[in-house]
Design an enzyme around this catalytic site. Structure first.
Site, mmCIF file in Angstrom:
data_model
loop_
_atom_site.group_PDB
_atom_site.id
_atom_site.type_symbol
_atom_site.label_atom_id
_atom_site.label_comp_id
_atom_site.label_asym_id
_atom_site.label_seq_id
_atom_site.Cartn_x
_atom_site.Cartn_y
_atom_site.Cartn_z
ATOM 1 N N LYS A 1 0.831 -1.214 0.000
ATOM 2 C CA LYS A 1 0.000 0.000 0.000
ATOM 3 C C LYS A 1 0.865 1.264 0.000
ATOM 4 O O LYS A 1 0.603 2.195 -0.731
ATOM 5 C CB LYS A 1 -0.923 0.045 1.237
ATOM 6 N N ARG B 1 11.606 -0.851 10.576
ATOM 7 C CA ARG B 1 10.565 -0.404 11.508
ATOM 8 C C ARG B 1 10.461 -1.348 12.697
ATOM 9 O O ARG B 1 10.465 -2.559 12.511
ATOM 10 C CB ARG B 1 9.223 -0.357 10.770
ATOM 11 N N ARG C 1 -9.563 1.409 8.676
ATOM 12 C CA ARG C 1 -9.150 0.064 9.074
ATOM 13 C C ARG C 1 -10.214 -0.638 9.902
ATOM 14 O O ARG C 1 -10.021 -1.792 10.281
ATOM 15 C CB ARG C 1 -7.897 0.174 9.939
ATOM 16 N N ARG D 1 11.484 -5.471 4.784
ATOM 17 C CA ARG D 1 11.240 -4.067 4.439
ATOM 18 C C ARG D 1 12.228 -3.118 5.147
ATOM 19 O O ARG D 1 12.505 -3.276 6.336
ATOM 20 C CB ARG D 1 9.810 -3.704 4.852
ATOM 21 N N ARG E 1 -0.255 -7.857 13.813
ATOM 22 C CA ARG E 1 -0.810 -6.917 12.832
ATOM 23 C C ARG E 1 -1.656 -7.657 11.803
ATOM 24 O O ARG E 1 -2.713 -7.183 11.397
ATOM 25 C CB ARG E 1 0.316 -6.138 12.141
HETATM 26 P P1 ADP Z 1 0.987 -1.482 8.023
HETATM 27 O O1 ADP Z 1 -0.164 -1.237 7.084
HETATM 28 O O2 ADP Z 1 2.178 -1.972 7.277
HETATM 29 O O3 ADP Z 1 0.625 -2.322 9.209
HETATM 30 P P2 ADP Z 1 0.952 1.271 9.049
HETATM 31 O O4 ADP Z 1 2.129 2.157 9.007
HETATM 32 O O5 ADP Z 1 -0.208 1.619 8.191
HETATM 33 O O6 ADP Z 1 1.521 -0.164 8.680
HETATM 34 O O7 ADP Z 1 0.407 1.137 10.545
HETATM 35 C C1 ADP Z 1 1.255 0.891 11.642
HETATM 36 C C2 ADP Z 1 0.428 0.885 12.932
HETATM 37 O O8 ADP Z 1 -0.189 2.159 13.130
HETATM 38 C C3 ADP Z 1 -0.718 -0.111 12.978
HETATM 39 O O9 ADP Z 1 -0.291 -1.397 13.373
HETATM 40 C C4 ADP Z 1 -1.645 0.552 14.025
HETATM 41 O O10 ADP Z 1 -1.171 0.360 15.339
HETATM 42 C C5 ADP Z 1 -1.487 2.033 13.715
HETATM 43 N N1 ADP Z 1 -2.508 2.513 12.750
HETATM 44 C C6 ADP Z 1 -2.247 3.027 11.514
HETATM 45 N N2 ADP Z 1 -3.391 3.357 10.889
HETATM 46 C C7 ADP Z 1 -4.402 3.054 11.743
HETATM 47 C C8 ADP Z 1 -5.832 3.163 11.675
HETATM 48 N N3 ADP Z 1 -6.443 3.656 10.599
HETATM 49 N N4 ADP Z 1 -6.546 2.728 12.735
HETATM 50 C C9 ADP Z 1 -5.959 2.249 13.820
HETATM 51 N N5 ADP Z 1 -4.624 2.105 13.955
HETATM 52 C C10 ADP Z 1 -3.842 2.512 12.935
#
Ligand code: ADP
Length: 237
Positions: free
Chosen positions: A31, A178, A106, A145, A189
């Site tokens: 993404k 990360r 999400r 990554r 996750r």
């Molecule tokens: P990835 O999609 O690779 O898991 P992100 O950088 O999008 O990584 O998200 C990392 C973390 O940030 C998630 O595991 C969550 O804890 C938090 N997070 C990000 N976006 C949201 C969201 N829309 N709702 C709730 N938590 C979020």
């Protein structure tokens, strides 16, 4: 010479549309990579809730302090925190012509609220790009990554390594791993995705907003299929 006269950058078409573009898919589906490319191609802001949280954590804001422990465990941050941050961002003038969301919504509550926000700010059609990918590939993509510290450019030590180890090809800055890209946290996750986010595919499918994308293909081919979907997207009312 149709291609030469047909808006090769894609800028005109997206500015007219004012779409909300959403990338939906599990962690590791690509993404972030695709959102960066689409944002650049269509001159739209790339909004990543994950990046927004990481930025708040770096700056040690109240929001960052709240989000940090949940992110470290691989859990979702509560909806009310996410939604306040998102509405604040969407209301900024640079989002007027649309935006590309990566990592939001999400949960069903977030999707419902996004619908409300899009209505309030009069956005056009919401295009949801569903990044379909085989689960077995995700662990490899995530553990491999590496992310550029200053520009956020994304690499993979197995499949898309930088020319020089640990250094970004594009701006020469350090590449970081990360802290939530470790096996234990990745499993959490992925399970949060299955329970809380996967139902959104059905939500958007019933609204006829879901466009499937083969996210197993090469990154350039994925970008090309996304561009095709966006260029063909319906003009809003
Ligand atoms: P990835 O999609 O690779 O898991 P992100 O950088 O999008 O990584 O998200 C990392 C973390 O940030 C998630 O595991 C969550 O804890 C938090 N997070 C990000 N976006 C949201 C969201 N829309 N709702 C709730 N938590 C979020």
């Amino acid at each position: 010479m149709a291609a030469a006269t047909a808006d090769p950058t894609g800028v005109r078409s997206m500015q007219r549309l004012g779409h909300a573009v959403i990338l939906l898919g599990p962690p590791g589906a690509g993404k972030g990579t695709q959102a960066q490319r689409i944002a650049e191609k269509y001159k739209l802001p790339h909004l990543s809730t994950g990046d927004m949280f990481r930025d708040n954590i770096r700056r040690e804001t109240e929001l960052g302090l709240k989000a940090k422990p949940m992110m470290e465990r691989g859990e979702l941050v509560p909806d009310d925190i996410v939604l306040r941050m998102v509405e604040d961002r969407i209301s900024q003038p640079d989002c007027r012509n649309g935006f590309v969301f990566d990592g939001f919504p999400r949960t069903l509550a977030q999707a419902n609220d996004l619908e409300r926000i899009c209505g309030k700010y009069n956005f056009g059609v919401t295009v949801v790009l569903h990044m379909v990918v085989d689960a077995a590939l995700l662990m490899r993509r995530l553990t491999g990554r590496r992310i550029c510290k200053s520009g956020g450019h994304i690499y993979n030590i197995y499949d898309r390594p930088p020319k020089q180890e640990g250094i970004c090809d594009q701006d020469g800055s350090e590449l970081i791993h990360r802290p939530d890209d470790t096996e234990g946290v990745i499993s959490e996750r992925l399970s949060a995705y299955e329970k809380q986010t996967r139902p959104l595919a059905e939500y958007y499918r019933t609204r006829k907003q879901l466009s499937p994308v083969d996210a197993m293909a090469k990154a350039d081919d994925v970008t090309a299929s996304i561009a095709k979907i966006l260029d063909g997207a319906e003009t809003p009312r």
